[in-house]
Design a protein around this motif. Structure first.
Motif, short mmCIF file in Angstrom:
data_model
loop_
_atom_site.label_atom_id
_atom_site.label_comp_id
_atom_site.label_asym_id
_atom_site.label_seq_id
_atom_site.Cartn_x
_atom_site.Cartn_y
_atom_site.Cartn_z
N SER A 64 0.82 -1.22 0.00
CA SER A 64 0.00 0.00 0.00
C SER A 64 0.85 1.27 0.00
N MET A 65 2.06 1.18 0.55
CA MET A 65 2.90 2.37 0.64
C MET A 65 3.74 2.61 -0.62
N GLN A 66 3.64 1.73 -1.57
CA GLN A 66 4.39 1.93 -2.82
C GLN A 66 3.56 2.79 -3.77
N PHE A 67 4.13 3.92 -4.18
CA PHE A 67 3.44 4.84 -5.08
C PHE A 67 4.26 4.99 -6.36
N ASP A 68 3.57 5.20 -7.42
CA ASP A 68 4.25 5.53 -8.69
C ASP A 68 3.48 6.67 -9.35
N ARG A 69 4.01 7.11 -10.46
CA ARG A 69 3.44 8.27 -11.13
C ARG A 69 2.02 8.00 -11.63
N ALA A 70 1.73 6.78 -12.06
CA ALA A 70 0.39 6.45 -12.58
C ALA A 70 -0.67 6.61 -11.50
N LEU A 71 -0.33 6.20 -10.24
CA LEU A 71 -1.30 6.33 -9.15
C LEU A 71 -1.62 7.78 -8.84
N LEU A 72 -0.62 8.65 -9.00
CA LEU A 72 -0.85 10.05 -8.68
C LEU A 72 -1.69 10.75 -9.75
N LEU A 73 -1.63 10.29 -10.98
CA LEU A 73 -2.32 10.98 -12.07
C LEU A 73 -3.67 10.35 -12.43
N ASP A 74 -3.94 9.08 -12.02
CA ASP A 74 -5.18 8.40 -12.42
C ASP A 74 -5.98 8.04 -11.15
N PRO A 75 -7.06 8.78 -10.85
CA PRO A 75 -7.87 8.45 -9.66
C PRO A 75 -8.51 7.06 -9.74
N GLY A 76 -8.81 6.58 -10.94
CA GLY A 76 -9.43 5.26 -11.07
C GLY A 76 -8.53 4.17 -10.56
N ILE A 77 -7.25 4.27 -10.82
CA ILE A 77 -6.31 3.28 -10.33
C ILE A 77 -6.21 3.34 -8.80
N MET A 78 -6.31 4.55 -8.24
CA MET A 78 -6.26 4.68 -6.78
C MET A 78 -7.46 3.98 -6.14
N LEU A 79 -8.65 4.13 -6.73
CA LEU A 79 -9.82 3.44 -6.19
C LEU A 79 -9.67 1.93 -6.30
N LEU A 80 -9.12 1.47 -7.43
CA LEU A 80 -8.91 0.04 -7.59
C LEU A 80 -7.90 -0.48 -6.57
N ARG A 81 -6.86 0.33 -6.32
CA ARG A 81 -5.85 -0.05 -5.33
C ARG A 81 -6.45 -0.10 -3.93
N PHE A 82 -7.33 0.85 -3.64
CA PHE A 82 -8.00 0.85 -2.33
C PHE A 82 -8.90 -0.38 -2.17
N LYS A 83 -9.60 -0.77 -3.24
CA LYS A 83 -10.46 -1.95 -3.18
C LYS A 83 -9.63 -3.21 -2.95
N ASP A 84 -8.52 -3.33 -3.66
CA ASP A 84 -7.66 -4.50 -3.48
C ASP A 84 -7.10 -4.57 -2.06
N SER A 85 -6.73 -3.42 -1.53
CA SER A 85 -6.18 -3.40 -0.17
C SER A 85 -7.25 -3.78 0.86
N SER A 86 -8.48 -3.32 0.63
CA SER A 86 -9.57 -3.66 1.55
C SER A 86 -9.86 -5.16 1.52
N VAL A 87 -9.87 -5.72 0.33
CA VAL A 87 -10.11 -7.17 0.21
C VAL A 87 -9.00 -7.95 0.89
N ASP A 88 -7.76 -7.52 0.70
CA ASP A 88 -6.64 -8.20 1.35
C ASP A 88 -6.74 -8.10 2.87
N MET A 89 -7.20 -6.95 3.35
CA MET A 89 -7.35 -6.77 4.80
C MET A 89 -8.43 -7.72 5.35
N LEU A 90 -9.56 -7.82 4.65
CA LEU A 90 -10.62 -8.72 5.10
C LEU A 90 -10.17 -10.17 5.07
N LEU A 91 -9.43 -10.56 4.03
CA LEU A 91 -8.93 -11.92 3.95
C LEU A 91 -7.93 -12.22 5.06
N ALA A 92 -7.14 -11.23 5.45
CA ALA A 92 -6.17 -11.44 6.52
C ALA A 92 -6.87 -11.72 7.85
#
Length: 380
Positions: A64-92
């Motif tokens: 989650s703490m790894q950022f690149d230029r694409a994440l900063l410029l594309d909000p859609g990717i940020m939402l997708l990253r947040f969804k993946d992180s939430s799913v991983d948290m629930l699975l943990a």
């Protein structure tokens, strides 16, 4: 001393009332037992799952703490990253959540077993009635619950303060530990804290469980009037049952009277007992008692026998023995075969003389009735 009006709930609950209460969802419940089981499950789960949770959470945080230029410029990717992180948290935390769900179900089954009641799911408008709520709060049960909550909060608070003081050094040292070791250490501290809190709740649950069982039994107590009413509903009204028995006796008496015209002979005491006998050689193994009675019923049997030309023979010992030892519709006792055979022989001779003419036979004299079967002989 005040008289018992029958309205005081002093009678223990019947099985029917207990079953009805379970159908309505009224069972003994202990919230403290559920809280204790959940705390133990949570603490034990965190203790034993610390390594696995540490690895999953460390990987999730690094990802989650790894950022690149694409994440900063594309909000859609940020939402997708947040969804993946939430799913991983629930699975943990899924194994821990599953353990807590099993613990919650087990704590409910431990006290009352399996129970599913639709009635308890139906809306009860009294629960949202402010007046009823105020009555529940001011009742002695509400006062006890209030003092119990205060005592529980005080005890748990004392234990929590001690836990914080005891682990204060370890908590402060977490900031200086590496990420992986710090997370593992934090999970272990949480597990130990939960287990220590569970120890304090165990004392509360040990007091609350017997109280809840006693209070549930107290609520199920019945008044004497409720016990009588339940007996009437389950066993029937005694007056109605008595009336039914009276009708049954009357019907049995009518059936018995209808058998007298078919009898071969009526043996009398002469005034106290009368027993009607019937015998058919081809179909009956032994003579049967088709009617019997004492006093007024005996007089009615004699009268009905005379109306239908059934022979009436006075033989007090035999009449007493038949009345005492032969039930209606049963064969006569084997010990009375000889005496009854003499009577039937007399009856057959009487019928023959009535049909063919001639002098009437002499009634039998002393009949051979065993003394143990004649109540009159034993009384003498």
């Amino acid at each position: 001393m005040a008289e018992d009006t029958g309205l005081e709930r002093n009678e223990p609950a019947s099985e029917r009332r207990r079953e009805k209460a379970r159908e309505e969802g009224q069972i003994a419940r202990s919230r403290e037992l559920s809280t204790l089981v959940l705390l133990i499950a949570a603490g034990g789960g965190l203790w034993f799952m610390a390594t696995g949770l540490t690895d999953r959470l460390s990987s999730l945080m690094r990802h989650s703490m790894q950022f690149d230029r694409a994440l900063l410029l594309d909000p859609g990717i940020m939402l997708l990253r947040f969804k993946d992180s939430s799913v991983d948290m629930l699975l943990a935390f899924a194994p821990l959540f599953f353990l807590l769900a099993v613990a919650a179900v087990a704590s409910a089954l431990a006290l009352n077993g399996w129970l599913f009641s639709i009635k308890s799911l139906q809306p009860d408008w009294n629960r949202i009635d402010p007046l009823q709520g105020l009555v529940r709060i001011l009742s002695w049960h509400g006062v006890i619950e209030m003092f119990k909550a205060i005592a529980k909060a005080t005890l748990v608070g004392i234990v929590a303060v001690w836990v914080i003081w005891h682990f204060s050094g370890a908590m402060l040292s977490l900031a200086a530990e590496p990420l992986t070791a710090g997370i593992s250490h934090l999970v272990q501290l949480l597990g130990k804290s939960f287990l220590m809190m569970s120890a304090s709740m165990a004392l509360v649950a040990a007091i609350d469980i017997p109280f809840q069982i006693w209070d549930h039994e107290r609520k199920l107590r019945m008044t004497r009037e409720e016990v009588r009413q339940e007996n009437k509903e389950s066993e029937g009204d005694p007056q109605v049952k008595a009336h039914i028995r009276s009708l049954q006796r009357e019907m049995a008496r009518r059936r018995m009277m209808a058998e007298i015209p078919k009898a071969d002979v009526v043996v009398t005491n002469p005034a106290h007992f009368a027993v009607a006998l019937r015998y058919q050689g081809g179909t009956m193994r032994a003579p049967k008692v088709v009617a019997k009675g004492a006093h007024l019923l005996a007089a009615r049997i004699r009268s009905l026998a005379e109306e239908h030309n059934v022979p009436v023979l006075e033989a007090p010992p035999l009449a007493r023995a038949l009345y005492r030892h032969a039930e209606l519709g049963d064969d006569i006792p084997a010990a009375l075969y000889t005496a009854v055979a003499e009577v039937l022989a007399y009856v057959y001779q009487l019928r023959r003389t009535q049909e063919d003419g001639g002098p009437a036979p002499q009634p039998p004299g002393m009949l051979s009735v065993p003394g143990g079967l004649d109540p009159g002989a034993s009384a003498a």
